[in-house]
Design a protein around this motif. Structure first.
Motif, mmCIF file in Angstrom:
data_model
loop_
_atom_site.group_PDB
_atom_site.id
_atom_site.type_symbol
_atom_site.label_atom_id
_atom_site.label_comp_id
_atom_site.label_asym_id
_atom_site.label_seq_id
_atom_site.Cartn_x
_atom_site.Cartn_y
_atom_site.Cartn_z
ATOM 1 N N ASN A 45 10.066 1.187 5.664
ATOM 2 C CA ASN A 45 10.103 1.616 4.286
ATOM 3 C C ASN A 45 10.960 2.880 4.432
ATOM 4 O O ASN A 45 10.108 3.850 5.230
ATOM 5 N N THR B 104 -4.497 -0.685 16.562
ATOM 6 C CA THR B 104 -3.868 -1.517 15.604
ATOM 7 C C THR B 104 -3.268 -2.732 16.568
ATOM 8 O O THR B 104 -3.327 -2.685 17.949
ATOM 9 N N ASN C 94 7.068 -3.394 1.816
ATOM 10 C CA ASN C 94 6.176 -4.582 2.372
ATOM 11 C C ASN C 94 6.749 -6.026 2.105
ATOM 12 O O ASN C 94 6.879 -6.233 0.980
ATOM 13 N N ARG D 57 0.488 -7.948 7.811
ATOM 14 C CA ARG D 57 0.553 -7.089 6.665
ATOM 15 C C ARG D 57 1.590 -6.414 5.793
ATOM 16 O O ARG D 57 1.554 -6.258 4.711
ATOM 17 N N THR D 58 2.726 -6.335 6.759
ATOM 18 C CA THR D 58 3.763 -5.588 6.335
ATOM 19 C C THR D 58 5.201 -6.105 6.320
ATOM 20 O O THR D 58 6.038 -5.918 5.682
ATOM 21 N N TRP E 97 -1.544 -7.389 13.135
ATOM 22 C CA TRP E 97 -2.063 -6.848 11.927
ATOM 23 C C TRP E 97 -0.704 -6.262 11.197
ATOM 24 O O TRP E 97 -0.516 -6.450 10.038
ATOM 25 N N CYS F 18 10.284 6.609 -3.767
ATOM 26 C CA CYS F 18 11.028 5.421 -3.566
ATOM 27 C C CYS F 18 11.955 4.988 -4.729
ATOM 28 O O CYS F 18 12.903 4.063 -4.265
ATOM 29 N N ARG G 193 5.170 -8.426 1.802
ATOM 30 C CA ARG G 193 4.176 -9.324 0.924
ATOM 31 C C ARG G 193 4.487 -8.793 -0.321
ATOM 32 O O ARG G 193 4.339 -9.654 -1.520
ATOM 33 N N ILE G 194 4.696 -7.529 -0.560
ATOM 34 C CA ILE G 194 5.112 -7.290 -2.196
ATOM 35 C C ILE G 194 6.455 -7.789 -2.390
ATOM 36 O O ILE G 194 6.626 -8.376 -3.613
ATOM 37 N N HIS H 296 13.061 -2.284 -3.598
ATOM 38 C CA HIS H 296 12.666 -1.419 -2.604
ATOM 39 C C HIS H 296 12.147 -2.300 -1.389
ATOM 40 O O HIS H 296 11.166 -2.923 -1.686
ATOM 41 N N ARG I 263 -3.437 5.397 10.774
ATOM 42 C CA ARG I 263 -3.205 4.163 11.181
ATOM 43 C C ARG I 263 -2.544 3.421 10.050
ATOM 44 O O ARG I 263 -2.213 2.257 10.028
ATOM 45 N N THR I 264 -3.383 3.844 8.817
ATOM 46 C CA THR I 264 -3.159 2.912 7.434
ATOM 47 C C THR I 264 -1.681 3.107 7.089
ATOM 48 O O THR I 264 -1.363 2.577 6.199
ATOM 49 N N PHE J 131 9.776 1.243 -6.940
ATOM 50 C CA PHE J 131 8.594 1.621 -7.124
ATOM 51 C C PHE J 131 8.070 2.517 -6.126
ATOM 52 O O PHE J 131 8.171 2.680 -5.125
ATOM 53 N N GLY K 186 -3.067 2.716 -0.310
ATOM 54 C CA GLY K 186 -2.241 1.424 0.043
ATOM 55 C C GLY K 186 -2.622 0.515 -0.889
ATOM 56 O O GLY K 186 -1.868 -0.148 -1.473
ATOM 57 N N ASN K 187 -3.906 -0.118 -0.798
ATOM 58 C CA ASN K 187 -4.172 -1.259 -1.246
ATOM 59 C C ASN K 187 -4.161 -1.243 -2.826
ATOM 60 O O ASN K 187 -3.559 -2.167 -3.500
HETATM 61 O O1 UT7 Z 1 7.046 2.714 -1.149
HETATM 62 C C1 UT7 Z 1 6.097 3.173 -1.876
HETATM 63 C C2 UT7 Z 1 5.302 2.069 -2.343
HETATM 64 N N1 UT7 Z 1 4.706 1.449 -1.116
HETATM 65 C C3 UT7 Z 1 3.784 0.524 -1.329
HETATM 66 O O2 UT7 Z 1 3.775 -0.045 -2.115
HETATM 67 C C4 UT7 Z 1 2.896 0.126 -0.018
HETATM 68 C C5 UT7 Z 1 1.726 -0.347 -0.581
HETATM 69 N N2 UT7 Z 1 0.760 -0.658 0.417
HETATM 70 C C6 UT7 Z 1 0.763 -1.498 1.544
HETATM 71 O O3 UT7 Z 1 1.809 -1.919 1.842
HETATM 72 C C7 UT7 Z 1 -0.580 -2.239 2.112
HETATM 73 O O4 UT7 Z 1 -1.356 -1.792 1.109
HETATM 74 C C8 UT7 Z 1 -0.793 -1.632 3.633
HETATM 75 C C9 UT7 Z 1 0.320 -2.256 4.469
HETATM 76 C C10 UT7 Z 1 -0.638 -0.234 3.632
HETATM 77 C C11 UT7 Z 1 -2.271 -2.111 3.842
HETATM 78 O O5 UT7 Z 1 -2.365 -3.454 3.762
HETATM 79 P P1 UT7 Z 1 -3.681 -3.953 2.907
HETATM 80 O O6 UT7 Z 1 -3.691 -5.418 3.036
HETATM 81 O O7 UT7 Z 1 -3.746 -3.669 1.599
HETATM 82 O O8 UT7 Z 1 -4.782 -3.662 3.755
HETATM 83 P P2 UT7 Z 1 -6.078 -2.768 3.352
HETATM 84 O O9 UT7 Z 1 -5.795 -1.205 3.325
HETATM 85 O O10 UT7 Z 1 -6.958 -3.286 2.476
HETATM 86 O O11 UT7 Z 1 -7.009 -2.653 4.771
HETATM 87 C C12 UT7 Z 1 -7.484 -4.092 5.297
HETATM 88 C C13 UT7 Z 1 -8.140 -3.536 6.714
HETATM 89 C C14 UT7 Z 1 -9.006 -2.588 6.600
HETATM 90 O O12 UT7 Z 1 -10.335 -2.935 7.367
HETATM 91 P P3 UT7 Z 1 -11.637 -3.262 6.613
HETATM 92 O O13 UT7 Z 1 -11.919 -2.310 5.858
HETATM 93 O O14 UT7 Z 1 -11.243 -4.668 6.190
HETATM 94 O O15 UT7 Z 1 -12.549 -3.571 7.975
HETATM 95 C C15 UT7 Z 1 -8.264 -1.501 7.428
HETATM 96 O O16 UT7 Z 1 -9.255 -0.326 7.878
HETATM 97 O O17 UT7 Z 1 -7.186 -3.238 7.742
HETATM 98 C C16 UT7 Z 1 -7.715 -2.185 8.336
HETATM 99 N N3 UT7 Z 1 -6.439 -1.283 8.827
HETATM 100 C C17 UT7 Z 1 -5.723 -1.550 10.142
HETATM 101 N N4 UT7 Z 1 -6.049 -2.521 10.898
HETATM 102 C C18 UT7 Z 1 -5.081 -2.556 12.271
HETATM 103 C C19 UT7 Z 1 -5.667 -0.406 7.966
HETATM 104 N N5 UT7 Z 1 -4.731 -0.143 9.058
HETATM 105 C C20 UT7 Z 1 -4.688 -0.994 10.207
HETATM 106 C C21 UT7 Z 1 -3.967 -0.923 11.057
HETATM 107 N N6 UT7 Z 1 -4.072 -1.894 12.212
HETATM 108 N N7 UT7 Z 1 -2.882 -0.413 11.451
#
Ligand code: UT7
Length: 320
Positions: A274, A28, A247, A36-37, A32, A113, A249-250, A244, A152-153, A304, A209-210
């Protein structure tokens, strides 16, 4: 009889875990994680510190600030998804015992949460019914104990901490919690979950996550629209919008959709990550300690989480 939000307190463990910790251990980058967060660091409890220990420290501050003694508390509620024990005894029982509060009802709330808003709703109902006078509500999480540090996600998202508040009876309507609304949808259970003991899997948090992200933005936004409409209020009636902290971006997407001004939006996810049920009371406490939250201010809380659960509340800050 009305229920008033009398005080706030929070506690975070001293260990700071920066993004570098994750970069050193998995594939990571700082770019990123921050893009993303919005998270730069989180607090991590020591091996000996359990959720009840974090909750006790937050509770002591909230009790002190409310100007009451422990023996005046007649209900203890703890929202947590990282309890000290599996199912029993509840973390609320442990916190009550550590504070020397005995012979009162104490139980946990499992709403992920949204847990603190659920606890607020239950406290409000008990107080308004006349059954209880001073309710201690706590959101306490040692999420580092249920995070899968090989995933890692999700693993870089979560941190440890606790927040607590005293909800007390008042006959002054100007001090009253204006409204709380909570909902749930168990059909979406797979989006965010920890496997059961019979599953054969480890009891670590798993999240799609997404998908969760998209539903979170939509649900958090709609919930605020509904609670404001129901109470004939608008954005201008709100001093602080405290969502809450999952993230950045949320929070930005929801805040923008609802057209809150920057000075209304509260953001702490950058420094705590979080912390599930603790995130809202920790954010309220940050506002209080920095002087941003003042007596008589109106807060709009919005959460949420897993369940799915969601909820919002319009709350007057009625510190003594
Ligand atoms: O608290 C309760 C509620 N919780 C939430 O609401 C959390 C909701 N989700 C999120 O905050 C986001 O979805 C995350 C931060 C978890 C992820 O962000 P995202 O923009 O949704 O990313 P994604 O899961 O669509 O992944 C995008 C890319 C993927 O690669 P490819 O498939 O595009 O090649 C992942 O494999 O990012 C990759 N990726 C990472 N890259 C570097 C996933 N984790 C990592 C990482 N470092 N740690």
């Amino acid at each position: 009889m009305y229920a008033s939000f009398r005080s706030i307190g929070a506690y975070v463990p001293s260990e700071i875990r920066t993004n570098q910790w994750f970069i050193d251990r998995m594939d990571t980058t700082d770019e990123w994680i921050t893009k993303r967060t919005g998270i730069n660091q989180r607090r991590i409890a020591s091996k000996e510190q359990l959720s009840s220990d974090l909750g006790v420290e937050a509770a002591k501050i909230a009790i002190d600030r409310a100007g009451i003694k422990c023996d005046e508390i007649d209900l203890v509620l703890c929202a947590t998804i990282s309890p000290d024990y599996m199912c029993m005894p509840s973390t609320a029982c442990l916190i009550a015992d550590k504070l020397g509060i005995s012979d009162v009802m104490a139980f946990d709330i499992s709403a992920a949460c949204t847990g603190f808003i659920y606890a607020l709703s239950v406290a409000k109902a008990f107080v308004e019914s006349g059954m209880k006078k001073n309710v201690l509500i706590i959101g306490a999480e040692k999420l580092s104990s249920i995070v899968d540090y090989t995933d890692r996600t999700t693993c870089m998202l979560f941190g440890d901490g606790a927040g607590a508040a005293i909800i007390s009876a008042t006959d002054n309507i100007n001090e009253a919690i204006i409204d709380v609304r909570c909902s749930a949808d168990g059909s979406q259970k797979d989006l965010l979950m920890t496997p059961g003991v019979e599953s054969g899997e480890k009891q670590f948090m798993q999240m799609k996550g997404n998908e969760t992200f998209k539903i979170a933005v939509r649900t958090l936004t709609n919930d605020v629209i509904k609670i404001l409409e129901k109470n004939n209020m608008s954005n201008d009636d709100i001093d602080l919008f405290i969502p809450h902290q999952a993230n950045y971006r949320i929070i930005k997407a929801v805040g923008d959709a609802l057209e809150f001004r920057d000075e209304q939006k509260v953001l702490t996810v950058d420094k705590y990550g979080n912390t599930s049920s603790a995130s809202i009371p920790m954010a309220i406490n940050d506002c209080y300690e920095s002087g941003r939250l003042k007596l008589g201010d109106t807060m709009l809380l919005d959460a949420f989480g897993g369940g799915l659960t969601w909820g919002s509340a319009i709350v007057k800050f009625a510190a003594k």
